[in-house]
Design a protein around this motif. Structure first.
Motif: not given
Length: 493
Positions: A267-281
């Motif tokens: 609800s605060h940090h979706s898996v889509q948001k986390l994967i974007k973060q992972k792809n960036r760094s």
């Protein structure tokens, strides 16, 4: 009279709050809901609270909690836990430490506000703070400052301090550290990591006694961070609670009902948001969000890319291929500040494969290094055809000159690097990925793989340099890769 839906909900909320009030003094997880009814208490918050309670009750002596950023860990441990612990035992002596004094002071103000709240005083009336120069019903003066306060009528206190700051006075019963590093610049600075380590050993631990407890809450930045150093020295003395942002094991190893790949707090940090973060760094995500300072399997080079061969198989395979040696020199013997060692590697090529026969690190001053090198080469299959490749940095040029003058070794300077170390290593990594590099089984394998597969997050990188030199040199004559026209974007260059 029939209740409306709103009245029914209000009555239910009052009953729930009454239940929380009854259970809060004995249960930290219930205290979190009681002290702040708006707090969103997720399953992992309860798990953290339960572990904190076990620490207070003596079931856990030392606890490390690794949780991703912005997942509520400081709210639980640095703001609420000290207040609840002092409510349970007003004589406790607590020290709370963070990377900066002002952050520690913010935590201190939060703890004070909780203790002074009407809700807290209803369940812990014996724990209160001074409201004036003279405390209630006591002739003594009790201190209440932004960074230090005492519990009136008891021996307890709370001390807030920044990492690196002084911590003198009475021994501490519970020491809390909430993130000893501020950002990546500090995390990747060996000087700063050493500073934190020295502060921990010369300041914090000197305030502990036999029954003291330690509670660390950290986001992992680096394998050599404070948690990494402590666990390397005394892993069996610590309970580690590591909860990754994206689930890696079914049910988090028994902690939850999560499936592999699910987000921790969707609800605060979706898996889509986390994967974007992972792809960036990817590397930073692995450390900060997954609590793996070294990416599983490696960063640029992965562990399972290396082939392995027994010593007996290697000797039966090798005919008369010469063993060559690759040296990365340092400035001398080991110092307390932790200067780099010299690294040396023995390797040969058989057919289209490179075999790493041995790799070592040594801290030696020039005279000892000059005596060591011929002995090492002789002990590791060196002969008249063997070459010793030396990087012309530190005292490398002097080593080359002196060895040529005093020995019969075939000594050669490696080319002076132009590209960065990471760029050079990415270019040779396909050789390893394609299974063309073998490690001859030996006790040195683990240290070698830890450093090479941990690069660039490791403290030292001598093995990275000399592995790159060996691969480049041994494939130099009939290289089947067109490095002039290589698409460097393939390797992130």
């Amino acid at each position: 009279m029939k209740l409306t839906e709103i009245e029914r909900q209000q009555k239910l909320m009052r009953l729930m709050q009454m239940r929380l009030k009854l259970e809060a003094p004995a249960s930290f997880s219930h205290f979190l809901g009681y002290s702040n009814p708006k707090y969103e208490l997720e399953w992992f918050h309860r798990v953290i609270a339960e572990h904190c309670q076990m620490l207070l009750e003596g079931k856990i002596k030392n606890l490390m909690v690794f949780v991703p950023p912005q997942h509520g860990k400081s709210e639980i441990i640095s703001r609420n836990f000290p207040a609840w612990a002092l409510g349970r035992d007003p004589d406790l002596k607590i020290a709370s430490c963070s990377y900066a004094a002002d952050l520690s002071e913010q935590f201190s103000r939060s703890v004070q506000r909780i203790i002074e709240s009407p809700e807290y005083q209803e369940i812990f009336p014996d724990t209160y703070l001074s409201t004036s120069l003279k405390a209630k019903n006591d002739p003594r003066t009790y201190i209440k400052n932004v960074d230090f306060f005492e519990t009136v009528g008891h021996r307890g206190f709370y001390k807030a301090v920044g990492v690196g700051g002084p911590l003198t006075g009475t021994p501490v019963d519970i020491a809390i550290i909430d993130d000893p590093v501020k950002d990546a610049a500090e995390a990747y600075s060996l000087t700063y990591r050493q500073k934190v380590w020295e502060w921990y050993n010369t300041v914090l631990t000197t305030r502990l006694h036999n029954h003291s407890r330690q509670l660390f809450i950290m986001t992992r930045w680096h394998e050599d961070d404070l948690a990494g150093r402590i666990l390397k020295a005394e892993a069996d003395e610590w309970k580690v609670l590591a909860i990754p942002a994206i689930c890696e094991k079914e049910n988090d190893g028994g902690l939850s009902n999560r499936k592999v790949g699910e987000a921790l707090w969707a609800s605060h940090h979706s898996v889509q948001k986390l994967i974007k973060q992972k792809n960036r760094s990817p590397r930073e995500f692995s450390a900060l969000y997954q609590q793996h300072p070294v990416i599983e399997g490696g960063n640029i080079v992965k562990r399972d890319w290396f082939q392995h061969i027994s010593l007996a198989e290697f000797k039966s395979l090798r005919f008369n291929e010469p063993m060559h040696f690759y040296l990365d020199t340092a400035y001398g013997k080991k110092k307390p500040t932790g200067n780099d060692p010299s690294g040396i590697l023995a390797a040969c090529r058989i057919g289209r494969y490179v075999y790493i026969y041995n790799a070592q690190k040594v801290w030696k001053e020039m005279p000892d290094l000059l005596r060591f090198l011929p002995e090492y080469m002789a002990a590791h299959e060196g002969n008249a055809e063997s070459k010793l490749h030396v990087e012309p940095k530190a005292n490398g040029e002097s080593v080359v000159q002196m060895l040529k003058a005093i020995s019969s070794l075939n000594v050669k300077e490696t080319p002076t690097p132009v590209d960065s170390k990471e760029t050079r290593f990415r270019v040779v990594s396909p050789r390893v990925e394609c299974g063309r590099v073998f490690l001859v089984d030996g006790s040195w394998n683990d240290d070698f793989l830890d450093e090479v597969c941990g690069f660039p997050a490791m403290e030292h990188d001598e093995f990275v340099d000399i592995l790159g030199y060996a691969i480049n040199d041994l494939y130099e004559e009939d290289d089947d890769m067109d490095y002039e026209n290589i698409d460097k974007s393939m390797f992130g260059l």
